[in-house]
Design a protein around this motif. Structure first.
Motif, mmCIF file in Angstrom:
data_model
loop_
_atom_site.group_PDB
_atom_site.id
_atom_site.type_symbol
_atom_site.label_atom_id
_atom_site.label_comp_id
_atom_site.label_asym_id
_atom_site.label_seq_id
_atom_site.Cartn_x
_atom_site.Cartn_y
_atom_site.Cartn_z
ATOM 1 N N LYS A 233 0.669 -1.214 0.179
ATOM 2 C CA LYS A 233 -0.141 0.180 -0.135
ATOM 3 C C LYS A 233 0.895 1.261 -0.091
ATOM 4 O O LYS A 233 1.965 1.165 0.235
ATOM 5 C CB LYS A 233 -0.941 0.090 1.326
ATOM 6 N N TYR A 234 0.244 2.304 -0.201
ATOM 7 C CA TYR A 234 1.012 3.647 -0.246
ATOM 8 C C TYR A 234 0.781 4.313 1.152
ATOM 9 O O TYR A 234 -0.333 4.329 1.762
ATOM 10 C CB TYR A 234 0.470 4.666 -1.410
ATOM 11 N N TYR A 235 2.059 4.897 1.434
ATOM 12 C CA TYR A 235 1.946 5.836 2.606
ATOM 13 C C TYR A 235 2.302 7.227 2.058
ATOM 14 O O TYR A 235 3.634 7.199 1.539
ATOM 15 C CB TYR A 235 2.896 5.285 3.715
ATOM 16 N N ILE A 236 1.747 8.188 2.251
ATOM 17 C CA ILE A 236 2.081 9.568 1.522
ATOM 18 C C ILE A 236 2.151 10.705 2.789
ATOM 19 O O ILE A 236 1.436 10.663 3.530
ATOM 20 C CB ILE A 236 0.925 10.128 0.951
ATOM 21 N N ILE A 237 3.484 11.072 2.686
ATOM 22 C CA ILE A 237 3.758 12.379 3.673
ATOM 23 C C ILE A 237 3.525 13.648 2.695
ATOM 24 O O ILE A 237 4.204 13.909 1.659
ATOM 25 C CB ILE A 237 5.298 12.227 4.156
ATOM 26 N N SER A 238 2.507 14.250 3.039
ATOM 27 C CA SER A 238 2.036 15.342 2.199
ATOM 28 C C SER A 238 2.693 16.568 2.792
ATOM 29 O O SER A 238 2.291 17.202 3.682
ATOM 30 C CB SER A 238 0.349 15.730 2.291
ATOM 31 N N THR A 239 3.359 17.037 1.828
ATOM 32 C CA THR A 239 4.295 18.129 2.183
ATOM 33 C C THR A 239 5.057 18.824 1.068
ATOM 34 O O THR A 239 5.562 18.318 0.237
ATOM 35 C CB THR A 239 5.254 18.052 3.379
ATOM 36 N N PRO A 240 4.471 20.075 0.514
ATOM 37 C CA PRO A 240 3.709 20.989 1.081
ATOM 38 C C PRO A 240 2.138 20.659 0.621
ATOM 39 O O PRO A 240 1.931 19.762 -0.141
ATOM 40 C CB PRO A 240 3.886 22.369 0.617
ATOM 41 N N VAL A 241 1.164 21.049 1.405
ATOM 42 C CA VAL A 241 -0.160 20.641 1.307
ATOM 43 C C VAL A 241 -0.987 21.561 0.257
ATOM 44 O O VAL A 241 -0.844 22.927 0.672
ATOM 45 C CB VAL A 241 -0.881 20.642 2.619
ATOM 46 N N TRP A 242 -1.631 20.957 -0.844
ATOM 47 C CA TRP A 242 -2.487 21.819 -1.548
ATOM 48 C C TRP A 242 -3.752 20.787 -1.905
ATOM 49 O O TRP A 242 -3.712 19.627 -1.347
ATOM 50 C CB TRP A 242 -1.920 22.361 -2.653
ATOM 51 N N CYS A 243 -4.371 21.021 -2.987
ATOM 52 C CA CYS A 243 -5.745 20.243 -3.147
ATOM 53 C C CYS A 243 -5.418 19.006 -3.662
ATOM 54 O O CYS A 243 -6.503 17.990 -3.589
ATOM 55 C CB CYS A 243 -6.463 21.012 -4.373
ATOM 56 N N LYS A 244 -4.128 18.706 -3.906
ATOM 57 C CA LYS A 244 -3.797 17.391 -4.325
ATOM 58 C C LYS A 244 -4.405 16.408 -3.447
ATOM 59 O O LYS A 244 -4.710 15.071 -3.841
ATOM 60 C CB LYS A 244 -2.293 17.334 -4.894
ATOM 61 N N GLU A 245 -4.292 16.436 -2.201
ATOM 62 C CA GLU A 245 -4.376 15.550 -1.060
ATOM 63 C C GLU A 245 -5.845 15.058 -1.247
ATOM 64 O O GLU A 245 -6.075 13.821 -0.883
ATOM 65 C CB GLU A 245 -4.229 16.205 0.329
ATOM 66 N N ASP A 246 -6.798 15.796 -1.499
ATOM 67 C CA ASP A 246 -7.980 15.249 -1.713
ATOM 68 C C ASP A 246 -8.294 14.369 -2.774
ATOM 69 O O ASP A 246 -8.776 13.196 -2.799
ATOM 70 C CB ASP A 246 -9.152 16.384 -1.865
ATOM 71 N N ALA A 247 -7.482 14.556 -3.707
ATOM 72 C CA ALA A 247 -7.690 13.522 -5.222
ATOM 73 C C ALA A 247 -6.744 12.287 -4.829
ATOM 74 O O ALA A 247 -7.427 11.221 -4.993
ATOM 75 C CB ALA A 247 -6.870 14.307 -6.342
ATOM 76 N N LEU A 248 -5.635 12.515 -4.014
ATOM 77 C CA LEU A 248 -5.083 11.330 -3.519
ATOM 78 C C LEU A 248 -5.687 10.361 -2.798
ATOM 79 O O LEU A 248 -5.679 9.325 -2.578
ATOM 80 C CB LEU A 248 -3.478 11.686 -3.034
ATOM 81 N N GLN A 249 -6.467 10.965 -1.753
ATOM 82 C CA GLN A 249 -7.182 9.994 -0.983
ATOM 83 C C GLN A 249 -8.006 9.516 -1.461
ATOM 84 O O GLN A 249 -8.464 8.239 -1.133
ATOM 85 C CB GLN A 249 -7.768 10.991 0.241
ATOM 86 N N THR A 250 -8.815 10.089 -2.345
ATOM 87 C CA THR A 250 -9.999 9.510 -2.975
ATOM 88 C C THR A 250 -9.489 8.442 -4.114
ATOM 89 O O THR A 250 -9.984 7.187 -4.063
ATOM 90 C CB THR A 250 -10.785 10.537 -4.116
ATOM 91 N N LEU A 251 -8.382 8.567 -4.886
ATOM 92 C CA LEU A 251 -8.038 7.557 -5.688
ATOM 93 C C LEU A 251 -7.181 6.230 -5.263
ATOM 94 O O LEU A 251 -7.416 5.284 -5.607
ATOM 95 C CB LEU A 251 -6.945 8.480 -6.835
ATOM 96 N N LEU A 252 -6.460 6.852 -4.117
ATOM 97 C CA LEU A 252 -5.516 5.520 -3.578
ATOM 98 C C LEU A 252 -6.082 5.023 -2.318
ATOM 99 O O LEU A 252 -5.303 4.329 -1.725
ATOM 100 C CB LEU A 252 -4.211 6.367 -3.535
#
Length: 374
Positions: A233-252
């Motif tokens: 599975k993926y583990y993401i360290i989101s830095t810096p934070v922008w709108c991409k995180e919502d897409a990554l949570q939904t897709l992955l």
């Protein structure tokens, strides 16, 4: 049947908790369901009137199911919209936009052929406080049931051909402040964007280039760091934070609640300390194998300036929404070519005994750990 269970079942039938054999058990308040179904149908009748007729192909957007009105959930509205318009979730033209439960209930009907649309927003004060004993929806006048009903052409080409005219509509809040959200969601869905991308945009509740970047990053991971078994599975360290995180949570499915993502904001001082190669930093992505307890990862960048250069879009010109809409549409053609904008800053492997969470642990500076600080 055991006598205890036989007696218990009889009691439940008497109390109405369990239906008789062959009966249908309805969860929730069926009166509420019928009310919201009819609310949607009543609004759709008004939409057809304003449009002149029922369109051949529509896209319907709504926050029904998320919005709660007078203590009542509103998912019945979804069936009403489907029955009245022919749109369905399976045909990818009945779209549920994420919203807070406190937000007003709304829906939009969009004609794919002409770009004409009608927006309806429910007046919560007109909704009976107790739907079980309240007035049926047919007795509530349309002009009271809906606090706002407005028609507008939101075809992207039409809007971009005369942005001043549309900006006047934005200032007038023709969709009660949701103008950018509904224009972007409707047009990208009409353009045939991949459904998983549309779902990501719906979760974000609008589409902006930041959501596009998250989709491109996810597609890049599919190519450069793919999951190879059910143990990974993926583990993401989101830095810096922008709108991409919502897409990554939904897709992955990398939600913080399932230990799939750590959110580490990076302020301007932190960005200034990054090495030159990391100036377009777009996060740290770890592929973790829970069976072998091993992992490797990528530090990725996303180059928005490259997107601007290729597209010729100048963010300093036009209205704030204008360049974002242009970029949303431009990036549709690059979903299978994420490497144009996404690049690897660094490859790394987790040392024996390390886990993904240790990179985001309290007291650990992951940027220093990976050599990304000057």
């Amino acid at each position: 049947m055991n006598s205890f269970f036989r007696v218990t079942l009889c009691l439940l039938v008497i109390l109405g908790v369990v239906g008789q054999p062959g009966a249908t058990f309805a969860a929730g308040n069926t009166t509420n369901y019928g009310f919201w179904r009819d609310v949607a149908k009543q609004g759709t009748v008004e939409a057809w009137r304003l449009m002149g007729s029922k369109p051949a192909e529509v896209i319907v957007l709504t926050n029904a199911g998320y919005a709660v009105v007078q203590g009542s959930s509103t998912e019945g509205c979804i069936d009403g919209l489907s029955q009245a318009t022919g749109a369905t979730i399976g045909k990818a033209n009945l779209l549920e936009a994420h919203s807070s439960r406190e937000n007003p209930l709304w829906f939009l009907v969009f004609d794919k052929d002409t770009g004409n649309s009608v927006y309806c927003e429910v007046n919560s004060q007109a909704v009976p406080a107790n739907l079980g004993n309240g007035k049926p929806v047919g007795l509530i006048a349309t002009d009271r049931l809906f606090s706002k009903i407005s028609a507008a052409n939101i075809d992207a080409k039409t809007i971009l051909a005369n942005p001043t005219a549309w900006n006047d509509q934005v200032k007038a809040k023709v969709f009660n402040g949701k103008e950018f959200a509904l224009v972007t969601l409707a047009n990208v869905a009409a353009a045939g964007a991949p459904y998983d991308f549309v779902k990501a945009a719906l979760y974000h509740d609008h589409l902006c280039p930041g959501v596009n970047s998250g989709y491109l990053i996810a597609n890049y991971l599919d190519k450069q760091l793919p999951l190879r078994s059910a143990d990974e599975k993926y583990y993401i360290i989101s830095t810096p934070v922008w709108c991409k995180e919502d897409a990554l949570q939904t897709l992955l499915n990398t939600t913080p609640g399932k230990s799939g993502m750590a959110i580490l904001p990076l302020d301007n001082n932190g960005k200034e300390r990054l090495i030159p190669e990391a100036q377009n930093l777009a996060g740290i992505y770890i592929r973790w194998n829970s069976k072998t307890q091993t992992g490797d990862g990528l530090v990725l960048s996303f180059d928005f300036s490259q997107a601007n250069a290729i597209s010729g879009i100048d963010n300093s010109k036009g209205f704030p929404w204008e360049s974002k809409l242009k970029m949303d549409l431009f990036l549709l053609d690059y979903y299978d070519k994420p490497e144009v904008f996404v690049n690897i800053i660094k490859n790394f492997a987790l040392a024996p005994g390390e886990k993904p969470e240790s990179y985001a642990a309290l007291g650990t500076n992951v940027l220093e750990k990976l050599g990304l600080i000057k």
